[in-house]
Design a protein around this motif. Sequence first.
Motif, PDB file in Angstrom:
ATOM      1  N   LYS A 127      29.616  40.401  41.469  1.00 59.10           N
ATOM      2  CA  LYS A 127      30.937  40.754  40.948  1.00 59.10           C
ATOM      3  C   LYS A 127      31.357  42.088  41.540  1.00 59.10           C
ATOM      4  CE  LYS A 127      28.981  42.839  36.754  1.00 59.10           C
ATOM      5  NZ  LYS A 127      28.998  42.850  35.268  1.00 59.10           N
ATOM      6  N   ASN A 149      32.664  37.687  28.761  1.00 59.86           N
ATOM      7  CA  ASN A 149      33.515  38.877  28.668  1.00 59.86           C
ATOM      8  C   ASN A 149      33.020  39.720  27.498  1.00 59.86           C
ATOM      9  OD1 ASN A 149      35.508  40.792  28.579  1.00 59.86           O
ATOM     10  ND2 ASN A 149      37.117  39.417  27.853  1.00 59.86           N
ATOM     11  N   GLY A 156      39.666  36.677  35.683  1.00 60.26           N
ATOM     12  CA  GLY A 156      38.868  36.811  36.899  1.00 60.26           C
ATOM     13  C   GLY A 156      39.199  35.727  37.910  1.00 60.26           C
ATOM     14  N   SER A 173      37.354  34.131  41.774  1.00 64.34           N
ATOM     15  CA  SER A 173      36.128  34.224  42.566  1.00 64.34           C
ATOM     16  C   SER A 173      36.314  33.684  43.977  1.00 64.34           C
ATOM     17  CB  SER A 173      34.998  33.445  41.881  1.00 64.34           C
ATOM     18  OG  SER A 173      35.288  32.054  41.903  1.00 64.34           O
ATOM     19  N   PHE A 186      32.867  37.413  41.761  1.00 61.81           N
ATOM     20  CA  PHE A 186      34.033  37.454  40.873  1.00 61.81           C
ATOM     21  C   PHE A 186      34.732  38.805  40.983  1.00 61.81           C
ATOM     22  CE2 PHE A 186      33.507  33.574  38.318  1.00 61.81           C
ATOM     23  CZ  PHE A 186      34.848  33.332  38.010  1.00 61.81           C
ATOM     24  N   GLU A 242      42.201  31.248  38.779  1.00 61.45           N
ATOM     25  CA  GLU A 242      42.075  32.291  37.759  1.00 61.45           C
ATOM     26  C   GLU A 242      41.391  31.753  36.506  1.00 61.45           C
ATOM     27  OE1 GLU A 242      45.849  34.071  37.015  1.00 61.45           O
ATOM     28  OE2 GLU A 242      45.882  35.193  38.904  1.00 61.45           O
ATOM     29  N   TRP A 246      33.087  41.501  33.590  1.00 64.00           N
ATOM     30  CA  TRP A 246      32.342  40.354  33.080  1.00 64.00           C
ATOM     31  C   TRP A 246      30.841  40.496  33.333  1.00 64.00           C
ATOM     32  CZ3 TRP A 246      35.312  35.348  34.925  1.00 64.00           C
ATOM     33  CH2 TRP A 246      36.538  35.274  34.236  1.00 64.00           C
ATOM     34  N   MET A 248      34.839  44.747  37.980  1.00 69.78           N
ATOM     35  CA  MET A 248      34.860  43.534  37.171  1.00 69.78           C
ATOM     36  C   MET A 248      33.994  43.726  35.943  1.00 69.78           C
ATOM     37  SD  MET A 248      36.130  40.694  36.711  1.00 69.78           S
ATOM     38  CE  MET A 248      35.973  39.051  36.081  1.00 69.78           C
ATOM     39  N   GLU A 261      38.269  41.001  39.297  1.00 70.49           N
ATOM     40  CA  GLU A 261      39.268  41.001  38.229  1.00 70.49           C
ATOM     41  C   GLU A 261      40.640  40.756  38.853  1.00 70.49           C
ATOM     42  OE1 GLU A 261      40.858  43.719  34.455  1.00 70.49           O
ATOM     43  OE2 GLU A 261      39.014  44.247  35.525  1.00 70.49           O
TER      44      GLU A 261
END
Length: 236
Positions: free
Chosen positions: A115, A146, A154, A156, A218, A179, A121, A119, A220
């Motif tokens: 990520k 989250n 997010g 990817s 990933f 998304e 997550w 990000m 944001e």
Amino acid sequence: MFKPVVIVIQRLCQSARTPLVQRPCMKCTTFRRNFSQQQQQQSAQRKRIKSSLYYLTAAGIVTAGMSYAAVPLYRMFCQSYSYGGTTASGHDTSKIETMQPNKSRPIKIRFNADKASNMRWNFQPQQNEITVYPGETALAFYTALNPTAQTVIGISTYNVVPFEAGQYFNKIQCFCFEEQMLNPHEQVDMPVFFYIDPEFNEDPYLENCNEITLSYTFFEAKEGLQLPIPQFAATK
């Protein structure tokens, strides 16, 4: 005797009645010429400035448009040419129904999750690796959580290593380039349904390849986000 004198006097009188021809002033002529040249230069400069403004405005509009179109354009380019190990799209459904697994060549599929630094997550694969055969479909899962008190969206990217294997790695279902919105403290399982094309066995560049890594990263999702070209992340 007096006649020549009279003639001279008459000519002098005629000359006195003839108006003098005014010669142009050299300074005035030079001033008018310089003033005209300055006006032409200023007019040309104004045209250049207007043209530059038009070009800059057009460039700004194109740049803004490209930033919004970056994700779909990048997706189409990478999937069309399997660039950077991205998996190929446009798989043949009939081929999936008729292809037979080649049990003589097992391939280990490793899963990697990364990520971006901003990000928020938690993102990881549910399995570290699985073994598949060319011509066989397989299903794997990634998990995203989250942990914040805010909704986070997010998006990817993914790639396949070795890069040459990307054209044979066909996804049937995938969460890439779309998304994903997670509410506060929400967790979701994201499937990856794929198969290795049987033609993998016929590629001489992959003759000694028995291991493939599928890597997701990933980011944001924010306005103006431009996804970078995916690079291989170290296998976990």
